[in-house]
Design a protein around this motif. Structure first.
Motif, PDB file in Angstrom:
ATOM      1  N   THR A  64       0.827  -1.315   0.031  1.00 17.11           N
ATOM      2  CA  THR A  64      -0.003   0.058   0.140  1.00 17.11           C
ATOM      3  C   THR A  64       0.774   1.321   0.103  1.00 17.11           C
ATOM      4  O   THR A  64       0.375   2.185  -0.459  1.00 17.11           O
ATOM      5  CB  THR A  64      -0.863   0.072   1.272  1.00 17.11           C
ATOM      6  N   THR A  65       2.171   1.271   0.316  1.00 13.32           N
ATOM      7  CA  THR A  65       2.872   2.455   0.607  1.00 13.32           C
ATOM      8  C   THR A  65       4.249   2.497  -0.271  1.00 13.32           C
ATOM      9  O   THR A  65       4.805   3.376  -0.354  1.00 13.32           O
ATOM     10  CB  THR A  65       3.351   2.714   2.124  1.00 13.32           C
ATOM     11  N   GLY A  66       4.544   1.259  -0.747  1.00 11.44           N
ATOM     12  CA  GLY A  66       5.891   1.227  -1.452  1.00 11.44           C
ATOM     13  C   GLY A  66       7.222   1.071  -0.382  1.00 11.44           C
ATOM     14  O   GLY A  66       8.125   1.007  -0.747  1.00 11.44           O
ATOM     15  N   CYS A  67       6.732   1.027   0.994  1.00  9.28           N
ATOM     16  CA  CYS A  67       7.748   0.932   1.816  1.00  9.28           C
ATOM     17  C   CYS A  67       7.576  -0.386   2.844  1.00  9.28           C
ATOM     18  O   CYS A  67       6.166  -0.630   3.160  1.00  9.28           O
ATOM     19  CB  CYS A  67       7.729   2.126   2.642  1.00  9.28           C
ATOM     20  N   GLY A  68       8.511  -0.585   3.604  1.00  6.88           N
ATOM     21  CA  GLY A  68       8.302  -1.419   4.896  1.00  6.88           C
ATOM     22  C   GLY A  68       7.519  -0.894   5.856  1.00  6.88           C
ATOM     23  O   GLY A  68       7.414   0.278   5.836  1.00  6.88           O
ATOM     24  N   LEU A  69       7.916  -1.530   7.123  1.00  8.87           N
ATOM     25  CA  LEU A  69       7.239  -1.060   8.188  1.00  8.87           C
ATOM     26  C   LEU A  69       8.432   0.111   8.849  1.00  8.87           C
ATOM     27  O   LEU A  69       9.497  -0.235   8.486  1.00  8.87           O
ATOM     28  CB  LEU A  69       7.304  -2.109   9.386  1.00  8.87           C
ATOM     29  N   PRO A  70       7.739   0.730   9.578  1.00  4.16           N
ATOM     30  CA  PRO A  70       8.670   2.043  10.079  1.00  4.16           C
ATOM     31  C   PRO A  70       9.655   1.435  11.087  1.00  4.16           C
ATOM     32  O   PRO A  70       9.387   0.343  11.840  1.00  4.16           O
ATOM     33  CB  PRO A  70       7.980   2.966  10.670  1.00  4.16           C
ATOM     34  N   PRO A  71      10.723   2.161  11.246  1.00  6.57           N
ATOM     35  CA  PRO A  71      11.788   1.389  12.212  1.00  6.57           C
ATOM     36  C   PRO A  71      11.186   1.391  13.748  1.00  6.57           C
ATOM     37  O   PRO A  71      11.653   0.472  14.401  1.00  6.57           O
ATOM     38  CB  PRO A  71      12.901   2.621  12.204  1.00  6.57           C
ATOM     39  N   GLY A  72      10.402   2.331  13.990  1.00  2.00           N
ATOM     40  CA  GLY A  72       9.726   2.347  15.300  1.00  2.00           C
ATOM     41  C   GLY A  72      10.793   2.894  16.329  1.00  2.00           C
ATOM     42  O   GLY A  72      11.904   3.269  16.035  1.00  2.00           O
ATOM     43  N   PRO A  73      10.397   2.893  17.655  1.00  2.00           N
ATOM     44  CA  PRO A  73      11.193   3.420  18.634  1.00  2.00           C
ATOM     45  C   PRO A  73      12.601   2.414  19.000  1.00  2.00           C
ATOM     46  O   PRO A  73      12.567   1.046  19.136  1.00  2.00           O
ATOM     47  CB  PRO A  73      10.439   3.159  19.800  1.00  2.00           C
TER      48      PRO A  73
ATOM     49  N   ILE B  72      10.671  -1.981  15.804  1.00  2.00           N
ATOM     50  CA  ILE B  72       9.630  -2.414  14.734  1.00  2.00           C
ATOM     51  C   ILE B  72      10.174  -3.155  13.582  1.00  2.00           C
ATOM     52  O   ILE B  72      10.279  -4.094  12.964  1.00  2.00           O
ATOM     53  CB  ILE B  72       8.471  -1.345  14.376  1.00  2.00           C
ATOM     54  N   GLY B  73      11.318  -2.288  12.918  1.00  2.00           N
ATOM     55  CA  GLY B  73      12.143  -2.806  11.783  1.00  2.00           C
ATOM     56  C   GLY B  73      12.956  -3.950  12.200  1.00  2.00           C
ATOM     57  O   GLY B  73      13.049  -4.999  11.357  1.00  2.00           O
ATOM     58  N   ALA B  74      13.433  -4.191  13.502  1.00  2.00           N
ATOM     59  CA  ALA B  74      14.190  -5.419  13.861  1.00  2.00           C
ATOM     60  C   ALA B  74      13.344  -6.660  13.944  1.00  2.00           C
ATOM     61  O   ALA B  74      13.517  -7.619  13.465  1.00  2.00           O
ATOM     62  CB  ALA B  74      14.873  -5.094  15.196  1.00  2.00           C
ATOM     63  N   LEU B  75      12.067  -6.381  14.566  1.00  2.00           N
ATOM     64  CA  LEU B  75      11.079  -7.597  14.345  1.00  2.00           C
ATOM     65  C   LEU B  75      10.640  -8.106  13.130  1.00  2.00           C
ATOM     66  O   LEU B  75      10.527  -9.079  12.848  1.00  2.00           O
ATOM     67  CB  LEU B  75       9.862  -7.083  15.315  1.00  2.00           C
ATOM     68  N   GLU B  76      10.466  -6.823  12.162  1.00  2.00           N
ATOM     69  CA  GLU B  76      10.381  -7.204  10.679  1.00  2.00           C
ATOM     70  C   GLU B  76      11.421  -8.081  10.232  1.00  2.00           C
ATOM     71  O   GLU B  76      10.943  -8.875   9.485  1.00  2.00           O
ATOM     72  CB  GLU B  76      10.292  -6.027  10.008  1.00  2.00           C
TER      73      GLU B  76
ATOM     74  N   PRO C  59      12.360  -2.501  -1.454  1.00  2.00           N
ATOM     75  CA  PRO C  59      13.069  -1.782  -0.553  1.00  2.00           C
ATOM     76  C   PRO C  59      14.105  -2.282  -0.050  1.00  2.00           C
ATOM     77  O   PRO C  59      14.041  -3.697   0.214  1.00  2.00           O
ATOM     78  CB  PRO C  59      11.879  -1.254   0.496  1.00  2.00           C
ATOM     79  N   GLY C  60      15.224  -1.849   0.521  1.00  2.00           N
ATOM     80  CA  GLY C  60      16.363  -2.359   1.195  1.00  2.00           C
ATOM     81  C   GLY C  60      15.982  -2.717   2.566  1.00  2.00           C
ATOM     82  O   GLY C  60      15.188  -2.358   3.157  1.00  2.00           O
ATOM     83  N   PRO C  61      16.969  -3.554   3.135  1.00  2.00           N
ATOM     84  CA  PRO C  61      16.761  -4.059   4.650  1.00  2.00           C
ATOM     85  C   PRO C  61      16.932  -2.949   5.439  1.00  2.00           C
ATOM     86  O   PRO C  61      16.286  -3.033   6.592  1.00  2.00           O
ATOM     87  CB  PRO C  61      17.769  -5.174   4.771  1.00  2.00           C
ATOM     88  N   LEU C  62      17.466  -1.745   5.145  1.00  2.00           N
ATOM     89  CA  LEU C  62      17.811  -0.568   6.147  1.00  2.00           C
ATOM     90  C   LEU C  62      16.831   0.613   5.719  1.00  2.00           C
ATOM     91  O   LEU C  62      16.460   0.497   4.512  1.00  2.00           O
ATOM     92  CB  LEU C  62      19.128  -0.122   6.070  1.00  2.00           C
ATOM     93  N   PRO C  63      16.357   1.256   6.639  1.00  2.00           N
ATOM     94  CA  PRO C  63      15.504   2.386   6.491  1.00  2.00           C
ATOM     95  C   PRO C  63      16.143   3.357   5.567  1.00  2.00           C
ATOM     96  O   PRO C  63      17.158   3.829   5.569  1.00  2.00           O
ATOM     97  CB  PRO C  63      15.097   3.185   7.703  1.00  2.00           C
ATOM     98  N   SER C  64      15.390   3.865   4.522  1.00  2.00           N
ATOM     99  CA  SER C  64      15.827   4.912   3.639  1.00  2.00           C
ATOM    100  C   SER C  64      15.050   6.067   3.718  1.00  2.00           C
ATOM    101  O   SER C  64      14.040   6.402   4.263  1.00  2.00           O
ATOM    102  CB  SER C  64      15.485   4.166   2.145  1.00  2.00           C
TER     103      SER C  64
END
Length: 127
Positions: free
Chosen positions: A38-47, A51-55, A117-122
């Motif tokens: 829906t957004t073209g991005c993965g989950l947000p990194p979170g605190p 969240i990104g680590a859990l993903e 998307p790559g594994p790291l937040p962009s």
């Protein structure tokens, strides 16, 4: 009683870890794939990136469960045992469905956007 104590040994512990990991990972991956589609991005990194680590760990858990299943299938001719209450068998099936969903959504993302998307937040997604 003897059977209960044998469940706590090597394979029993691995089965319980796979059940827990699979039951946590499956909904996280569903959320991740929905967000990606829906957004073209993965989950947000979170605190703290939690969240990104859990993903990321969820994707790895699915790959490990499917790999274990394929290895067991090659060695024994059948998949993983059902486990307690049939949960390991259910997690095995959910893991294969998750893998199929990953292939479909990543494929659609690649054909529509030209990349995944790559594994790291962009900066494009979270900057």
């Amino acid at each position: 009683m003897a059977k209960e104590s044998s469940d706590d040994s090597g394979n029993g512990l691995a089965e319980k870890a796979a059940i827990t990991g699979g039951l946590v990972s499956t909904p996280v991956i569903a959320w991740s794939l929905y967000t990606l589609k829906t957004t073209g991005c993965g989950l947000p990194p979170g605190p703290g990136g939690s969240i990104g680590a859990l993903e990321g760990v969820s994707y790895l858990a699915i790959v490990v469960i499917v790999g274990w299943s394929l290895y067991t299938k090659a060695k024994t001719g059948s998949g993983l045992p059902n486990g307690p209450y049939g949960l390991l068998g259910a997690v095995e099936g959910l893991s294969y469905l998750s893998l199929l969903a990953i292939i479909v959504v990543f494929g659609l993302q690649f054909f529509e956007q030209g990349s995944v998307p790559g594994p790291l937040p962009s900066d494009q997604c979270f900057g």
